[in-house]
Each structure stands twice: as structure tokens, then as C-alpha cells.
Design an enzyme around this catalytic site. Structure first.
Site, short mmCIF file in Angstrom:
data_model
loop_
_atom_site.label_atom_id
_atom_site.label_comp_id
_atom_site.label_asym_id
_atom_site.label_seq_id
_atom_site.Cartn_x
_atom_site.Cartn_y
_atom_site.Cartn_z
N ARG A 1 -90.38 -42.15 8.30
CA ARG A 1 -89.59 -43.36 7.87
C ARG A 1 -88.15 -43.54 8.44
NH1 ARG A 1 -93.76 -42.57 6.51
NH2 ARG A 1 -94.92 -43.52 4.75
N SER B 1 -92.51 -46.36 -2.94
CA SER B 1 -91.55 -45.06 -3.00
C SER B 1 -90.00 -45.29 -2.88
CB SER B 1 -91.86 -43.75 -1.69
OG SER B 1 -93.37 -43.78 -1.90
N GLU C 1 -85.66 -43.95 0.50
CA GLU C 1 -86.20 -44.37 1.51
C GLU C 1 -85.61 -45.78 1.36
OE1 GLU C 1 -90.78 -43.69 1.46
OE2 GLU C 1 -90.37 -45.98 1.86
#
Ligand code: FAD
Length: 339
Positions: free
Chosen positions: A164, A239, A335
Site C-alpha cells: 500500500r 480498509s 491506509e
């Protein structure tokens, strides 16, 4: 290109948070981006590029210019007897692009089906799901430098992809507008990846023993629909936290009192912990404060039940971070991009 003022962003992010931007425009061509950059420079404005708004939490009004990327187009060329290079404009919808590849029998992106958002945002955090990340098939991208409008090409190495992560979240943050991305996909002998998560069980349930890339995509779509809240029904950005990578000693300490802790090997002496497990084990799953909540079925997803403010969602995320740190000694990292 026309510039609009004081535009509501509620329908432009999947969290559905009410906030306003001072200036707004949509770019359908590179020329539009150039014109918007000129306007921005003339008025000394902050700048934000928006795709589908599926990875953003707005905690306040935006006192600058937002350009929504609407560049369209997909082109392909043969790379080898078994591979094709596909260049896709940044404003294309990611899932529609994946489906386009499957329809053309180009393999490699099927595990990334149904991830919301635009192609242009996909390199930002090296989107990933079900055992694949874009870095596995990524070839290069074209980007415009917001300082002088010059065009640059980045290969996979220059993008510095990680879990990520990419250069565009660090040293190149806010510097470039991603215009298009190229992927190297298989045109025959596809590598089917079914070992991750519940893909093989789902295929079995579908009665499929020799899956095609279309079958894998369908299985991933079915699993995602059963697991993740649909932003069209309840505001969220997928998420909210990354799965933390920690030293094995920390995992062992947690395991001594929580034998069911979920972890995966992640390099020498390190493991990746499931952030969802930590949040659930800390007691936050299903928690609700006003219209801000932790999803009842998926603890990794924070949700807006209707009229939560970005600050309320952010505060909830901070309370989760603090509590998980106290209970497990692990620092969760967000995130989602906080604006
Ligand atoms: C239900 C749900 C499930 C999700 N599942 C996953 C998943 O499985 N895996 C995963 O990795 N992500 C997942 N996400 C997160 C999200 O879909 C991805 O991060 C996606 O790539 C964001 O695309 P976007 O166009 O909506 O980006 P936006 O939210 O519009 O932007 C995200 C960031 O990228 C920047 N940006 C966007 N476009 C450009 C551009 N062209 N040039 C420069 N900067 C740009 C923005 O300024 C912002 O900082 C999920 C989200 C939701 C809501």
C-alpha cells in the site's frame, strides 16, 4: 474547462461526508490539466487530484482547487507472443478496466476485480487484494509535474512500490498528476492465482475445477460482495488501516494471551498482523458513536451511517489506534488519505 466555486463533495467521496471545496473542475484532456494548473498558479491555490474518492476522508472544507480526473481511453499493443501491453487513461474506472481486460482474454488483473476507484489512483498505494498487487503486472506510468506541466514516465522500480505504498505517497507526494498507466498482461497461458483467501472454496462452490480468468474474477466479485459493505448503501472507504508489520517477538507476546491471533510471515524476523483481528479483539467491532462506526461484520472498515463528520470518523479512528496500542503494543497506520 470551467472552474466552479463552492462545490459540495458529499457525492464525490465514498464516505459521503459533507465538505466543500473552494474551486472545482473536471479534466477530460491533458490540455484541461494544463489550463487548471495555470489557474491554480495564478491564484496560488492548493491542489488536489480526485479520482473516485474511494480512499479519502475529508475532515474539513478544502480551501483550494480540486481537479477531478476524467481522462478516458484504453490502447493495447503486442509485447511478446504471450504478452500484451495495455495503456489505460487515469480517469477510467478500475473495475471496468479489469472487466475490459477479461473480455479481451488478457490475464493478470482478475484478482483485483471490484476494487472501487480510478486507474490513476491505483499506483498511489499499489492497490492489492486476494494475493495480487498492481506491481505484479505494472509496466510504467505517465505523469504531469504540477510545477511546470512537464510529462514524466515512471517504471515500476521508480514508483518504489511497497505494501500500500509508492513514491507518490512519500517523496513525490502532491507533485504529479498520474495521466495513464501501462500494464503487461498475459495474452495466453494465464497464471491463475487461487490460493489466497477463499477463492478456491468459492470456485468449488461454483462447481468450477479448471478456472479461467473470468471464473477467478467472478469468484473474487462474489467474495467481496459478501464481505465488504457497499459504499452506495453505507459510506466507507474500504480498509481504513493497513495490516501492521511487526517483529516476531511482538506476535509471540500477543499469542501468549491470544492463541488465535492472525499473522503471516513478512520477511526476516517479522510478521504481518491482521489489523481487523486486532481491532475486533480490542472490542471495537460493531461500535457506533453517533453516525460514525466500526462495521459490524468487518472491523477493518470504518463507516458513516449517514451524517457523520470527517472529524468524528477521524476521532473514532484515533480512539481505535490508541486502544490497540495500549492492549497489544501495536501502532496501527491509516491506509485512507486524510484531507
Ligand atoms: C468498499 C471498498 C473496498 C476497497 N478495497 C480495496 C482493496 O481491496 N485494495 C485496495 O488496495 N484498495 C481498496 N479500496 C481503496 C480504494 O478503492 C483504492 O485506494 C483506489 O485506488 C482509490 O481510487 P480513487 O480513484 O477512488 O482514489 P481517490 O480516493 O480519488 O484518491 C486517492 C488518493 O490518490 C490521489 N489521486 C487520485 N487520482 C490521482 C491521479 N490521477 N494522480 C495523482 N494523484 C491521484 C488523491 O489525491 C488521493 O490522495 C477500497 C475502497 C472501498 C470503498
Amino acid at each position: 474547462m470551467s472552474i466552479q466555486q463552492h462545490i459540495s463533495l458529499k457525492s464525490h467521496t465514498t464516505f459521503g461526508i459533507e465538505a466543500y471545496t473552494s474551486f472545482w473542475t473536471e479534466a477530460v484532456s491533458e490540455h484541461d490539466f494544463n489550463a487548471a494548473l495555470e489557474f491554480r498558479q495564478k491564484h496560488s491555490l492548493d491542489l488536489m487530484i480526485l479520482g473516485g474518492g474511494s480512499n479519502i476522508l475529508l475532515t474539513q472544507d478544502y480551501a483550494g482547487l480540486i481537479i477531478q480526473n476524467k481522462l478516458r481511453g484504453i490502447q493495447s499493443e503486442t509485447f511478446s507472443s504471450k504478452e500484451v501491453l495495455v495503456e489505460v487513461s487515469a480517469g477510467e474506472n478500475w473495475h471496468a478496466f479489469v472487466q475490459h481486460c477479461i473480455a479481451n482474454d488478457w490475464g493478470g488483473l482478475e484478482n483485483l476485480s471490484l476494487i472501487p476507484g480510478s486507474v490513476g489512483a491505483s499506483p498511489m498505494q499499489n492497490i492489492g487484494a486476494y494475493g495480487c498487487e498492481i506491481k505484479d503486472t505494472f509496466y510504467s506510468l505517465r505523469a504531469m509535474d504540477i510545477q511546470d506541466g512537464s510529462i514524466h514516465e515512471f517504471n515500476a522500480q521508480q514508483c518504489k512500490f511497497g505494501y500500500r505504498e509508492s513514491i507518490f505517497k512519500h517523496e513525490a507526494k502532491g507533485r504529479y498528476i498520474i495521466l495513464s498507466a501501462k500494464f503487461k498482461l498475459s495474452s495466453k497461458d494465464h497464471q491463475i492465482k487461487t490460493s489466497y483467501g477463499a477463492i478456491s472454496q468459492e470456485l468449488e462452490k461454483m462447481g468450477i475445477h479448471n478456472p479461467s480468468i473470468r471464473d477467478v474474477s467472478n469468484a473474487v466479485i462474489a467474495i467481496r460482495k459478501s464481505k465488504l459493505p457497499d459504499p452506495a448503501v453505507i459510506g466507507n472507504a474500504g480498509s481504513f488501516f493497513k495490516n501492521p508489520v511487526v517483529e516476531n517477538s511482538i506476535v509471540e507476546k500477543i499469542r501468549s494471551t491470544n492463541p488465535h491471533v492472525v499473522s503471516y510471515p513478512a520477511g526476516e524476523n517479522h510478521s504481518k498482523l491482521a489489523a481487523g483481528w486486532l481491532i475486533e479483539a480490542a472490542g471495537w467491532k460493531g461500535f457506533r458513536r453517533g453516525d460514525a462506526g466500526v462495521h459490524a461484520l468487518q472491523a477493518l472498515v470504518l463507516v458513516n451511517y449517514g451524517n457523520a463528520t470527517g472529524k468524528e470518523i477521524w476521532q473514532l479512528s484515533q480512539d481505535v489506534v490508541d486502544d490497540v496500542a495500549i492492549k497489544f503494543g501495536v501502532e496501527l497506520e491509516r491506509e485512507v488519505n486524510i484531507v
